[in-house]
Design a protein around this motif. Sequence first.
Motif, PDB file in Angstrom:
ATOM      1  N   ARG A 132      53.200  55.644  56.237  1.00 12.68           N
ATOM      2  CA  ARG A 132      53.626  54.257  56.417  1.00 12.68           C
ATOM      3  C   ARG A 132      52.476  53.477  57.064  1.00 12.68           C
ATOM      4  N   PRO A 133      51.952  52.430  56.408  1.00 13.61           N
ATOM      5  CA  PRO A 133      50.798  51.704  56.952  1.00 13.61           C
ATOM      6  C   PRO A 133      51.188  50.826  58.133  1.00 13.61           C
ATOM      7  N   ARG A 134      50.212  50.592  59.016  1.00 14.13           N
ATOM      8  CA  ARG A 134      50.421  49.672  60.121  1.00 14.13           C
ATOM      9  C   ARG A 134      50.439  48.246  59.607  1.00 14.13           C
ATOM     10  N   ALA A 135      51.002  47.349  60.403  1.00 14.16           N
ATOM     11  CA  ALA A 135      51.057  45.932  60.008  1.00 14.16           C
ATOM     12  C   ALA A 135      49.667  45.322  59.955  1.00 14.16           C
ATOM     13  N   THR A 136      48.767  45.795  60.803  1.00 16.96           N
ATOM     14  CA  THR A 136      47.379  45.334  60.791  1.00 16.96           C
ATOM     15  C   THR A 136      46.468  46.547  60.885  1.00 16.96           C
ATOM     16  N   THR A 137      45.200  46.330  60.550  1.00 12.93           N
ATOM     17  CA  THR A 137      44.231  47.428  60.586  1.00 12.93           C
ATOM     18  C   THR A 137      44.037  47.928  62.015  1.00 12.93           C
TER      19      THR A 137
END
Length: 408
Positions: free
Chosen positions: A282-287
Amino acid sequence: MTLFLKLVFRNRLAAMGAVVITAILLLALLTPILPLHDPDVTATADRFKRPFSDGHILGTDHLGRDLLSRLLHGTRLSLAVGIAAALIAAATGATIGIGAGYFGGRIDNVIMRVVDMLMAFPYILLALAIVAALGPGLMNALIAVAAVNVPFFARNIRGITVGLAGREFIDAARLAGMGHTKIILTELLPNVLPVIVIAMSTTVGWMILETAGLSFLGLGSQPPQADLGSMLGEARSAMISHPHTSVVPGIMIFLIVMSINLLGDGVRDALDPRLRSGALSRPRATTLVDRKGPLPAPTDDLLSIRDLETQFHVGARTYKAVGGVSLAVKPGECLGVIGESGSGKSVTALSVMGLVASPPGIITAGAVYFQGEDLIGAAYETLRQKRGDRVAYIFQDPLSTLHPLYRV
């Protein structure tokens, strides 16, 4: 192997499925040496004993046979038949699919039309027709289940093979003088094998279920031999009065099929190269930002990128995508960035608004100032307000990226 297991167990449901199916397999392997009753010996005086009765932990069936003994022997048989059917279907289907995809032309057309005809039939009706032609019996049920799943493997593997057959490494093998058999075994098969393993891991549970279904109808295992499907079939007449006789094999079928399917999902993801890079997490909302050392000073430019470094961390490996880029855009100015494919242009642009997927992307150094405000590490709400309103990114291939009803 360690990395593969780590990726599989990253999925908690897959880990749970692995634990359950491992425990069931161990029980099945240990069944011959466990102190159990003879699964086929009848004792009508002890019929329909409740669970936890003296000498019968799970009770007895309509003929007084010990349910625990029949359950473990039946599980052993059902697993063996299901796994054997999966291996036969995978080997046969993969052979057909690789042959059709590699040779193409009329051979591919004829094979695929036959496969299409077989897939047009409901698989359970086709299995019933095969067993009806061969006669009832566990071996015939195995053949039927394997046969109805061959088209599934053939079509999947054929689709992968068609894409590989036109690749440069196949042309190079032909130019090197390799024959068809050697190309298939040394060039195509290693590339197709992960797909075969994935297909097997996600279908073996259903093959066990299909075999149990045939035995439930009396077309698989024959009395007194027990498998999970025949146990359910024998218990259906007492389902209301003595439900434990059907609940026991039913729960075992559920645990086997569910655990194999959960584990199969984990194996499928672990063999996907995107998971190794963290792209399926699951990717983070920002880098993610992990900067060390002093930050470069801001400038009066509208947009100022100072010593930007963006990396991709894949396990213990580090890939430096952007290594210290600096550029500035003044108000009213257009700036073009030119570089060969893979030089880091897109990653630089994505880093401005924290759009590089994390994992595996990490901004390790530098700053991005927009109107004097550092965007690297800024709060999600701050970036969200600026995305599309003050700063926009038009991805490559504008034909499919730009909206045809909105002006730029």
